[in-house]
Design an enzyme around this catalytic site. Structure first.
Site, PDB file in Angstrom:
ATOM      1  N   MET A 198       0.819  -1.214   0.000  1.00  0.00           N
ATOM      2  CA  MET A 198       0.000   0.000   0.000  1.00  0.00           C
ATOM      3  C   MET A 198       0.853   1.266   0.000  1.00  0.00           C
ATOM      4  O   MET A 198       0.589   2.205  -0.741  1.00  0.00           O
ATOM      5  CB  MET A 198      -0.938   0.009   1.225  1.00  0.00           C
ATOM      6  CG  MET A 198      -1.933  -1.125   1.250  1.00  0.00           C
ATOM      7  SD  MET A 198      -2.937  -1.237  -0.242  1.00  0.00           S
ATOM      8  CE  MET A 198      -4.005   0.165  -0.039  1.00  0.00           C
TER       9      MET A 198
ATOM     10  N   ASP B  78      10.736   3.196   5.972  1.00  0.00           N
ATOM     11  CA  ASP B  78      10.494   1.814   6.402  1.00  0.00           C
ATOM     12  C   ASP B  78      11.535   1.481   7.460  1.00  0.00           C
ATOM     13  O   ASP B  78      12.273   2.362   7.914  1.00  0.00           O
ATOM     14  CB  ASP B  78      10.537   0.856   5.192  1.00  0.00           C
ATOM     15  CG  ASP B  78       9.651  -0.376   5.414  1.00  0.00           C
ATOM     16  OD1 ASP B  78       9.956  -1.162   6.340  1.00  0.00           O
ATOM     17  OD2 ASP B  78       8.654  -0.550   4.686  1.00  0.00           O
TER      18      ASP B  78
ATOM     19  N   VAL C 299       1.944   0.821   7.704  1.00  0.00           N
ATOM     20  CA  VAL C 299       2.778  -0.266   8.246  1.00  0.00           C
ATOM     21  C   VAL C 299       1.876  -1.463   8.550  1.00  0.00           C
ATOM     22  O   VAL C 299       0.682  -1.455   8.232  1.00  0.00           O
ATOM     23  CB  VAL C 299       3.568   0.185   9.499  1.00  0.00           C
ATOM     24  CG1 VAL C 299       4.502   1.341   9.141  1.00  0.00           C
ATOM     25  CG2 VAL C 299       2.643   0.579  10.636  1.00  0.00           C
TER      26      VAL C 299
ATOM     27  N   GLU D  21      -0.656  -4.235  10.004  1.00  0.00           N
ATOM     28  CA  GLU D  21      -1.957  -4.051  10.672  1.00  0.00           C
ATOM     29  C   GLU D  21      -1.838  -4.545  12.120  1.00  0.00           C
ATOM     30  O   GLU D  21      -2.351  -5.604  12.487  1.00  0.00           O
ATOM     31  CB  GLU D  21      -3.036  -4.822   9.898  1.00  0.00           C
ATOM     32  CG  GLU D  21      -4.457  -4.561  10.348  1.00  0.00           C
ATOM     33  CD  GLU D  21      -5.014  -3.215   9.902  1.00  0.00           C
ATOM     34  OE1 GLU D  21      -4.259  -2.328   9.511  1.00  0.00           O
ATOM     35  OE2 GLU D  21      -6.246  -3.069   9.989  1.00  0.00           O
TER      36      GLU D  21
ATOM     37  N   LYS E 285       1.691   0.301  14.894  1.00  0.00           N
ATOM     38  CA  LYS E 285       1.117   1.577  14.448  1.00  0.00           C
ATOM     39  C   LYS E 285       1.325   2.657  15.518  1.00  0.00           C
ATOM     40  O   LYS E 285       1.641   3.806  15.196  1.00  0.00           O
ATOM     41  CB  LYS E 285      -0.370   1.416  14.115  1.00  0.00           C
ATOM     42  CG  LYS E 285      -0.607   0.554  12.844  1.00  0.00           C
ATOM     43  CD  LYS E 285      -1.935   0.844  12.202  1.00  0.00           C
ATOM     44  CE  LYS E 285      -2.303  -0.107  11.074  1.00  0.00           C
ATOM     45  NZ  LYS E 285      -1.638   0.139   9.804  1.00  0.00           N
TER      46      LYS E 285
ATOM     47  N   SER F 157      -7.070  -1.066   7.650  1.00  0.00           N
ATOM     48  CA  SER F 157      -8.318  -1.541   7.050  1.00  0.00           C
ATOM     49  C   SER F 157      -9.311  -1.997   8.100  1.00  0.00           C
ATOM     50  O   SER F 157     -10.496  -2.142   7.794  1.00  0.00           O
ATOM     51  CB  SER F 157      -8.053  -2.653   6.031  1.00  0.00           C
ATOM     52  OG  SER F 157      -6.942  -3.406   6.347  1.00  0.00           O
TER      53      SER F 157
ATOM     54  N   HIS G  50      -8.395   5.356   4.084  1.00  0.00           N
ATOM     55  CA  HIS G  50      -8.434   3.955   3.656  1.00  0.00           C
ATOM     56  C   HIS G  50      -8.363   3.873   2.135  1.00  0.00           C
ATOM     57  O   HIS G  50      -9.361   4.072   1.444  1.00  0.00           O
ATOM     58  CB  HIS G  50      -9.716   3.313   4.200  1.00  0.00           C
ATOM     59  CG  HIS G  50      -9.836   1.852   3.915  1.00  0.00           C
ATOM     60  ND1 HIS G  50     -11.026   1.180   3.906  1.00  0.00           N
ATOM     61  CD2 HIS G  50      -8.903   0.920   3.612  1.00  0.00           C
ATOM     62  CE1 HIS G  50     -10.821  -0.089   3.616  1.00  0.00           C
ATOM     63  NE2 HIS G  50      -9.542  -0.269   3.429  1.00  0.00           N
TER      64      HIS G  50
HETATM   65  P1  NAD Z   1       2.729  -4.828   3.806  1.00  0.00           P
HETATM   66  O1  NAD Z   1       3.030  -5.919   4.721  1.00  0.00           O
HETATM   67  O2  NAD Z   1       2.859  -5.055   2.336  1.00  0.00           O
HETATM   68  O3  NAD Z   1       3.646  -3.573   4.135  1.00  0.00           O
HETATM   69  C1  NAD Z   1       3.879  -3.090   5.425  1.00  0.00           C
HETATM   70  C2  NAD Z   1       5.202  -2.364   5.418  1.00  0.00           C
HETATM   71  O4  NAD Z   1       5.365  -1.728   6.669  1.00  0.00           O
HETATM   72  C3  NAD Z   1       6.398  -3.278   5.219  1.00  0.00           C
HETATM   73  O5  NAD Z   1       7.227  -2.781   4.187  1.00  0.00           O
HETATM   74  C4  NAD Z   1       7.099  -3.225   6.564  1.00  0.00           C
HETATM   75  O6  NAD Z   1       8.519  -3.375   6.465  1.00  0.00           O
HETATM   76  C5  NAD Z   1       6.711  -1.847   7.048  1.00  0.00           C
HETATM   77  N1  NAD Z   1       6.846  -1.727   8.497  1.00  0.00           N
HETATM   78  C6  NAD Z   1       6.429  -2.605   9.439  1.00  0.00           C
HETATM   79  N2  NAD Z   1       6.756  -2.132  10.661  1.00  0.00           N
HETATM   80  C7  NAD Z   1       7.367  -0.941  10.478  1.00  0.00           C
HETATM   81  C8  NAD Z   1       7.937   0.005  11.352  1.00  0.00           C
HETATM   82  N3  NAD Z   1       7.939  -0.177  12.668  1.00  0.00           N
HETATM   83  N4  NAD Z   1       8.478   1.109  10.822  1.00  0.00           N
HETATM   84  C9  NAD Z   1       8.488   1.307   9.495  1.00  0.00           C
HETATM   85  N5  NAD Z   1       7.986   0.417   8.619  1.00  0.00           N
HETATM   86  C10 NAD Z   1       7.415  -0.681   9.098  1.00  0.00           C
HETATM   87  O7  NAD Z   1       1.283  -4.326   4.171  1.00  0.00           O
HETATM   88  P2  NAD Z   1       0.205  -3.580   3.243  1.00  0.00           P
HETATM   89  O8  NAD Z   1      -0.617  -4.582   2.555  1.00  0.00           O
HETATM   90  O9  NAD Z   1       0.889  -2.516   2.469  1.00  0.00           O
HETATM   91  O10 NAD Z   1      -0.741  -2.912   4.336  1.00  0.00           O
HETATM   92  C11 NAD Z   1      -0.358  -1.776   5.057  1.00  0.00           C
HETATM   93  C12 NAD Z   1      -1.553  -1.216   5.795  1.00  0.00           C
HETATM   94  O11 NAD Z   1      -2.579  -0.923   4.849  1.00  0.00           O
HETATM   95  C13 NAD Z   1      -2.194  -2.157   6.794  1.00  0.00           C
HETATM   96  O12 NAD Z   1      -2.658  -1.413   7.870  1.00  0.00           O
HETATM   97  C14 NAD Z   1      -3.332  -2.773   6.020  1.00  0.00           C
HETATM   98  O13 NAD Z   1      -4.350  -3.233   6.858  1.00  0.00           O
HETATM   99  C15 NAD Z   1      -3.774  -1.609   5.190  1.00  0.00           C
HETATM  100  N6  NAD Z   1      -4.487  -1.930   3.956  1.00  0.00           N
HETATM  101  C16 NAD Z   1      -4.090  -2.949   3.163  1.00  0.00           C
HETATM  102  C17 NAD Z   1      -4.772  -3.240   1.998  1.00  0.00           C
HETATM  103  C18 NAD Z   1      -4.339  -4.351   1.101  1.00  0.00           C
HETATM  104  O14 NAD Z   1      -5.112  -4.738   0.217  1.00  0.00           O
HETATM  105  N7  NAD Z   1      -3.141  -4.865   1.254  1.00  0.00           N
HETATM  106  C19 NAD Z   1      -5.877  -2.452   1.632  1.00  0.00           C
HETATM  107  C20 NAD Z   1      -6.251  -1.383   2.449  1.00  0.00           C
HETATM  108  C21 NAD Z   1      -5.544  -1.141   3.607  1.00  0.00           C
END
Ligand code: NAD
Length: 713
Positions: free
Chosen positions: A326, A345, A402, A404, A409, A431, A452
């Site tokens: 995302m 990150d 980051v 979920e 967070k 989400s 979102h």
């Molecule tokens: P992902 O796992 O692909 O990416 C998360 C990223 O966050 C990773 O690159 C990780 O290294 C980084 N991260 C984790 N802890 C960290 C920290 N302490 N400091 C800095 N970086 C950190 O996840 P995603 O699918 O991109 O989802 C991210 C958020 O978006 C979540 O909250 C998820 O619920 C939400 N979301 C996801 C979707 C989807 O379809 N994937 C849709 C809407 C919302």
């Protein structure tokens, strides 16, 4: 004041300039059609004129019909005679124009869409300015309509039946060069030479008769009695049904216009077209689609719900936390629109994933000629990967994406807060986690909001903007500015479990699982899902979302809410698959489906043993009703609970967010379309037969008794 200026020069060349007073765009309304009629009569009777150049004083040539006016026809009082006259008016004037005896050339200086292109098709020659931003097309079908100003008849007579089908049925919009190749543009000239080229044609050897009015005319590629063309109709019919499941009457009506209209002369063909046009306008689909997909969407894009009195702010530099799917997606979109992006990150290397993501997309675009190496370099240069929070200083906004996980967070929220300026807002892309709870980790909860986005970010047009309890009006206003700057459509919702989109969308999937638990055959469930107009059948969709993830969200909800957690028969199905069989969804190759190495999938053969099919299977229609009702009821509950206020936004969010059957105009339009008393009665019947989740909320009973709906009539 007329919508058309009539200017004749010394050489007898008349320039007809379409320039609607007080509007930024030219559209076809009752008034502009009347004015065109008047200038066409003047032209016909003007002995000193040699012919006319049609052009526009606006940036776009003509944007199409006045959709507000069309909506009022769809939902207003209906008088058959009045309707017939109003709907046929443009068609009549355009026919008069092409047969008035004077040559007319369209000098197309901007986009000509819908009725705009129909005007051009009725001219005797079409010259377009060489500007790749100009689009030409007949997009009526995308709003449940057909071109009712002669578009179906003239385009097919000009370029052939087969070639016109995709343009009419899919509403494809073409750039000038593609339009010339397709055969409905005669000439492309530099913008500065447009009027001169049109004049030159008029003063040269102009013609004032359309090909279809000339003796010996034959439809290019063959008429409707030609064997090959007949075959095209058969294929088109089958493809249309497979694609639309019979939910969209416009495609069928367009095919009928072509088939019936081209079997007769143009005058009779125009009457055929009008008959189908009126039929579509009076049917339930066009009005619902125009209202939601055009008018309500326009409102949302204009930020109608932005708090008044807060000055607009344009984000110049934003921070993104997390360079995963995302975060990288948002970075790519923002940088593509000229916004500087600091992406953070856990390590600088991890943050550079945003470059990889953008590079992959840009390379694809370059290979298709949609981007250039220089644009790629500029875009990548606007993405600044880092692992250092200090780099977020000076950002106007931060988007958190980051893991979920509440603890993760909370940690990144506090770290970002420490460096952000007082004006900067913080938007979480969670989400599932309630915003007010997440905001507790912030030292400035008034600056905290939910943003979102949907995946894949570059393709999904919606952003659900979630107000936490402490979110300030300024924060909401700037969050909406940010969403607009990112080219997305926002809807504003109140903080609650699942917000709006996930909450309603979830009911579609859980209903599919509940059907399985009842012993309904999985193939029937999937067929009904498709038939209902949802983009994917429910069990396949469950696999995409992830059964493991859904089971975990369910467990978390039950832990948080205890006895108050909603009970749904799908829970048993989910647990049997995930805990009992270790089938966690598409990612693991096993869910409701088995996924092969070749990318193919088949329903898991073990489903029948787990949930034996009962002897009396329901009809597909009965299941379609359940799918649409369960979502519509949940959307109504969201309105009742104040999760979402505006019906237009609720409907736009449903179609853009999870692809809710667009032909209905959205879940609330669907309820209004059925009619409140009938909807409540049907929901009660389902509640008695299937389960209490179908019991209608008090709001719907009240609406039914008051004789109202979600939208004013
Ligand atoms: P992902 O796992 O692909 O990416 C998360 C990223 O966050 C990773 O690159 C990780 O290294 C980084 N991260 C984790 N802890 C960290 C920290 N302490 N400091 C800095 N970086 C950190 O996840 P995603 O699918 O991109 O989802 C991210 C958020 O978006 C979540 O909250 C998820 O619920 C939400 N979301 C996801 C979707 C989807 O379809 N994937 C849709 C809407 C919302």
């Amino acid at each position: 004041m007329s919508c058309f200026r009539y200017e004749r020069d010394a050489d007898g060349v008349v320039t007809l300039t379409f320039d609607m007073p007080g509007r930024s765009q030219n559209v076809w309304s009752q008034a502009s059609i009347d004015d065109l009629s008047a200038v066409v009569e003047r032209l016909a009777g003007d002995a000193e004129s040699k012919g006319a150049i049609l052009t526009s004083a606006k940036k776009d040539f003509v944007a199409g019909a006045d959709l507000e006016e069309l909506k009022s026809i769809c939902f207003g009082p209906r008088d058959a005679a009045d309707l017939n006259a109003r709907c046929g008016a443009l068609s009549v004037v355009l026919r008069r124009m092409e047969t008035c005896g004077k040559p007319v050339v369209a000098a197309i200086n901007g986009a000509a869409l819908g009725g705009g292109l129909e005007l051009c098709l009725a001219a005797h020659r079409r010259i377009v300015a060489d500007d790749p931003r100009i689009k030409l097309g007949l997009p009526e079908a995308t709003l449940g309509l057909l071109p009712g100003g002669g578009g179906t008849q003239r385009l097919a007579r000009l370029i052939g039946v087969t070639a016109s089908m995709p343009l009419l049925m899919e509403g494809k919009q073409l750039r000038p060069d593609a339009a010339k190749k397709a055969g409905f543009v005669d000439e492309i000239v530099p913008a500065a030479e447009l009027m001169a080229a049109a004049r030159a044609w008029l003063l040269g050897k102009p013609v004032s008769t359309q090909p279809w009015d000339a003796k010996g005319y034959k439809v290019p590629g063959g008429g409707v009695d030609d064997g090959t063309v007949l075959q095209t109709f058969m294929v088109a019919n089958a493809m249309l049904l497979a694609k639309t499941q019979g939910n969209y009457p416009a495609g069928r009506a367009i095919l009928s216009c072509l088939y019936e209209g081209l079997a007769v002369d143009i005058d009779a063909g125009l009457l055929v077209e009008k008959r189908y046009f009126v039929q579509l306008l009076l049917g339930p689909v066009a009005g619902a689609m125009i209202r939601t997909l055009f008018l309500s969407m326009q409102e949302a894009n204009k930020l109608a719900r932005r708090p008044a009195g807060v000055p607009r702010r344009k984000p110049a530099r934003i921070g993104i936390l997390g360079a995963g799917l995302m975060g990288a997606g948002v970075a790519f979109v923002a940088a593509g629109l000229g916004i500087e992006v600091v992406i953070l990150d856990r390590s600088r290397e991890a943050a550079e994933a945003a470059w990889t993501y953008a590079t992959q997309r840009l390379d694809k675009q370059i290979s298709r000629g949609q981007s250039t190496p220089a644009q790629k370099e500029a875009l990548l240069g606007r993405i600044h990967p880092t692992a250092d929070y200090a780099d977020l200083a000076g950002c106007d906004a931060v988007v958190e994406a980051v893991f979920e996980d509440r603890a993760v967070k909370a940690q990144v929220t506090a770290a970002a807060d420490a460096v952000l300026g007082p004006e900067a807002i913080f938007g979480s892309n969670t989400s599932t986690l309630p915003i007010t709870g997440l905001a507790a980790a912030s030292s400035r909860p008034d600056r905290f909001i939910g943003l979102h986005f949907f995946s894949p970010v570059e393709r999904m047009p919606l952003v659900e903007v979630i107000r936490g309890e402490a979110t300030s009006e300024e924060t909401l206003a700037f969050a909406l500015d940010l969403v607009q700057a990112l080219g997305k459509t926002p809807i504003v919702v109140r903080d609650s479990r699942g917000f709006y989109t996930s909450r309603v969308f979830g009911t579609y999937i859980t209903e599919g699982m509940a059907m399985l638990a009842e012993g309904i055959a999985p193939t029937l469930i999937e067929a009904a899902g498709r038939r209902s107009g949802m983009p994917m059948p429910p069990l396949a969709l469950a696999d995409e979302v992830g059964l493991g993830l859904m089971a975990q969200v369910g467990r978390q909800t039950r832990a948080d809410l205890g006895d108050a957690a909603p009970h749904n028969p799908s829970t048993v199905v989910l647990e049997a698959l995930v805990d009992g069989q270790g089938r966690t969804g598409k990612r693991s190759g096993q869910g409701f489906y088995d996924y092969g190495m070749d990318g193919g999938k088949r329903l898991w053969s073990g489903l029948g043993a787990q949930w034996p099919a009962r002897a009396d299977q329901p009809t597909v229609e009965a299941l379609v009703t359940r799918f649409l009702y369960t979502q519509a009821l949940e959307a109504a509950r969201c309105v009742e609970a104040g999760v979402i206020e505006d019906p237009g936004e609720a409907d736009v969010g449903a179609i853009l967010g999870w692809g809710f059957a667009p032909y209905t105009g959205g879940p609330l339009s669907f309820i209004d379309g059925v009619g409140l008393p009938a909807f409540v009665a049907q929901a009660d019947a389902l509640a008695d037969a299937v389960g209490k989740r179908f019991r209608p909320p008090a709001l719907l009973r009240r609406f039914a008794s008051e004789g109202r709906g979600f939208y004013p009539r």
